[in-house]
Write a protein that holds these residues in place. Structure first.
Motif, PDB file in Angstrom:
ATOM      1  N   UNK A  95       0.827  -1.205   0.000  1.00 32.66           N
ATOM      2  CA  UNK A  95       0.000   0.000   0.000  1.00 32.66           C
ATOM      3  C   UNK A  95       0.865   1.259   0.000  1.00 32.66           C
ATOM      4  N   UNK A  96       1.961   1.236   0.738  1.00 29.97           N
ATOM      5  CA  UNK A  96       2.866   2.390   0.772  1.00 29.97           C
ATOM      6  C   UNK A  96       3.518   2.613  -0.588  1.00 29.97           C
ATOM      7  N   UNK A  97       3.879   1.514  -1.239  1.00 28.41           N
ATOM      8  CA  UNK A  97       4.574   1.592  -2.524  1.00 28.41           C
ATOM      9  C   UNK A  97       3.710   2.273  -3.586  1.00 28.41           C
ATOM     10  N   UNK A  98       2.397   2.161  -3.456  1.00 29.07           N
ATOM     11  CA  UNK A  98       1.496   2.792  -4.436  1.00 29.07           C
ATOM     12  C   UNK A  98       1.693   4.299  -4.505  1.00 29.07           C
ATOM     13  N   UNK A  99       2.109   4.904  -3.386  1.00 34.20           N
ATOM     14  CA  UNK A  99       2.338   6.351  -3.335  1.00 34.20           C
ATOM     15  C   UNK A  99       3.768   6.734  -3.711  1.00 34.20           C
ATOM     16  N   UNK A 100       4.567   5.754  -4.095  1.00 37.48           N
ATOM     17  CA  UNK A 100       5.983   6.008  -4.317  1.00 37.48           C
ATOM     18  C   UNK A 100       6.380   5.735  -5.767  1.00 37.48           C
ATOM     19  N   UNK A 101       7.452   6.388  -6.163  1.00 38.10           N
ATOM     20  CA  UNK A 101       8.109   6.083  -7.424  1.00 38.10           C
ATOM     21  C   UNK A 101       9.244   5.129  -7.058  1.00 38.10           C
ATOM     22  N   UNK A 102       9.059   3.826  -7.295  1.00 41.08           N
ATOM     23  CA  UNK A 102       9.983   2.801  -6.819  1.00 41.08           C
ATOM     24  C   UNK A 102      10.694   2.123  -7.982  1.00 41.08           C
ATOM     25  N   UNK A 103      11.996   1.999  -7.846  1.00 38.82           N
ATOM     26  CA  UNK A 103      12.831   1.273  -8.802  1.00 38.82           C
ATOM     27  C   UNK A 103      13.602   0.229  -8.002  1.00 38.82           C
ATOM     28  N   UNK A 104      13.657  -0.999  -8.500  1.00 39.30           N
ATOM     29  CA  UNK A 104      14.334  -2.092  -7.798  1.00 39.30           C
ATOM     30  C   UNK A 104      15.356  -2.713  -8.742  1.00 39.30           C
ATOM     31  N   UNK A 105      16.619  -2.779  -8.290  1.00 35.46           N
ATOM     32  CA  UNK A 105      17.672  -3.361  -9.108  1.00 35.46           C
ATOM     33  C   UNK A 105      18.598  -4.226  -8.267  1.00 35.46           C
ATOM     34  N   UNK A 106      19.326  -5.091  -8.961  1.00 41.65           N
ATOM     35  CA  UNK A 106      20.325  -5.956  -8.332  1.00 41.65           C
ATOM     36  C   UNK A 106      21.674  -5.247  -8.358  1.00 41.65           C
ATOM     37  N   UNK A 107      22.476  -5.487  -7.325  1.00 38.31           N
ATOM     38  CA  UNK A 107      23.824  -4.937  -7.250  1.00 38.31           C
ATOM     39  C   UNK A 107      24.750  -6.068  -6.807  1.00 38.31           C
ATOM     40  N   UNK A 108      25.954  -6.100  -7.323  1.00 38.44           N
ATOM     41  CA  UNK A 108      26.894  -7.139  -6.916  1.00 38.44           C
ATOM     42  C   UNK A 108      27.398  -6.871  -5.499  1.00 38.44           C
ATOM     43  N   UNK A 109      27.747  -7.935  -4.809  1.00 40.18           N
ATOM     44  CA  UNK A 109      28.194  -7.825  -3.412  1.00 40.18           C
ATOM     45  C   UNK A 109      29.368  -6.870  -3.248  1.00 40.18           C
ATOM     46  N   UNK A 110      30.254  -6.816  -4.241  1.00 39.72           N
ATOM     47  CA  UNK A 110      31.432  -5.946  -4.152  1.00 39.72           C
ATOM     48  C   UNK A 110      31.058  -4.469  -4.067  1.00 39.72           C
ATOM     49  N   UNK A 111      29.857  -4.120  -4.497  1.00 44.69           N
ATOM     50  CA  UNK A 111      29.401  -2.733  -4.465  1.00 44.69           C
ATOM     51  C   UNK A 111      28.455  -2.474  -3.294  1.00 44.69           C
ATOM     52  N   UNK A 112      28.284  -3.439  -2.431  1.00 51.42           N
ATOM     53  CA  UNK A 112      27.309  -3.341  -1.345  1.00 51.42           C
ATOM     54  C   UNK A 112      27.973  -3.509   0.025  1.00 51.42           C
ATOM     55  N   UNK A 113      29.233  -3.135   0.127  1.00 55.30           N
ATOM     56  CA  UNK A 113      30.004  -3.422   1.339  1.00 55.30           C
ATOM     57  C   UNK A 113      29.551  -2.627   2.567  1.00 55.30           C
ATOM     58  N   UNK A 114      29.067  -1.405   2.384  1.00 54.92           N
ATOM     59  CA  UNK A 114      28.613  -0.602   3.538  1.00 54.92           C
ATOM     60  C   UNK A 114      27.500  -1.320   4.290  1.00 54.92           C
ATOM     61  N   UNK A 115      26.504  -1.778   3.549  1.00 56.26           N
ATOM     62  CA  UNK A 115      25.366  -2.406   4.209  1.00 56.26           C
ATOM     63  C   UNK A 115      25.698  -3.820   4.674  1.00 56.26           C
ATOM     64  N   UNK A 116      26.695  -4.435   4.079  1.00 57.96           N
ATOM     65  CA  UNK A 116      27.165  -5.732   4.560  1.00 57.96           C
ATOM     66  C   UNK A 116      27.693  -5.579   5.985  1.00 57.96           C
ATOM     67  N   UNK A 117      28.452  -4.532   6.221  1.00 59.65           N
ATOM     68  CA  UNK A 117      28.968  -4.252   7.568  1.00 59.65           C
ATOM     69  C   UNK A 117      27.838  -3.887   8.528  1.00 59.65           C
ATOM     70  N   UNK A 118      26.880  -3.099   8.059  1.00 62.95           N
ATOM     71  CA  UNK A 118      25.739  -2.729   8.906  1.00 62.95           C
ATOM     72  C   UNK A 118      24.905  -3.955   9.272  1.00 62.95           C
ATOM     73  N   UNK A 119      24.730  -4.877   8.318  1.00 65.27           N
ATOM     74  CA  UNK A 119      23.954  -6.091   8.577  1.00 65.27           C
ATOM     75  C   UNK A 119      24.638  -6.942   9.644  1.00 65.27           C
ATOM     76  N   UNK A 120      25.945  -7.081   9.555  1.00 65.66           N
ATOM     77  CA  UNK A 120      26.689  -7.845  10.567  1.00 65.66           C
ATOM     78  C   UNK A 120      26.542  -7.181  11.939  1.00 65.66           C
TER      79      UNK A 120
END
Length: 157
Positions: A95-120
């Motif tokens: 329901x929230x997404x209906x009010x949003x302009x949403x784009x969803x894409x895949x990213x390789x792990x090598x480009x996602x290191x900040x959130x990898x550390x946050x997840x740990x």
């Protein structure tokens, strides 16, 4: 918005991390979270739903979600069934997404290191924390990402 989930074991302690960035790549905020004992897929989906709720609550109606778990993209598009424990949260988020302009894409792990550390951190701290400023633990990775430099992971054999 970059998200990542983390799990200690196939079914174990799980958490996630997320970082919101402006189109200029400046950080708007970041957070780790903890989700209990679940699967890594559960953690990845939880992070996506949490990030969407946070963005909506902060009035950010244009959101580009990037994550390194392709199965989550399939779940978001309805090609893979959501975990039953997350069905209500998913419906609310839809329901929230209906009010949003949403784009969803895949990213390789090598480009996602900040959130990898946050997840740990989310798994180890067993709590939700919001930071408006870049935490010291991800500062180096954040600036590498902002400069467009990958963070290579090498396996030791």
């Amino acid at each position: 918005m970059n998200t990542d989930g983390a799990a200690k074991g196939a079914l174990g302690l799980v958490g996630g991390g997320g970082i919101f960035r402006h189109r200029s790549a400046a950080m708007l905020g970041c957070f780790p979270d903890y989700y209990g004992i679940e699967s890594s897929f559960h953690a990845e989906v939880c992070m996506t739903l949490s990030a969407t709720e946070i963005a909506h609550n902060r009035g950010w109606r244009t959101l580009w979600l990037e994550y390194d778990f392709a199965l989550v993209m399939q779940a978001m598009s309805g090609k893979v069934r959501m975990p039953w424990k997350l069905t209500n949260k998913w419906r609310n988020c839809s329901l929230l997404i209906r009010d949003m302009n949403l784009k969803v894409t895949h990213i390789f792990r090598e480009w996602n290191s900040c959130v990898d550390s946050l997840a740990a951190f989310g798994v180890s701290s067993k709590s939700f924390t919001w930071w408006d400023l870049i935490p010291a633990s991800i500062r180096q990775d954040f600036f590498r990402d902002r400069l467009g430099l990958p963070n290579y992971r090498f396996n030791q054999w």
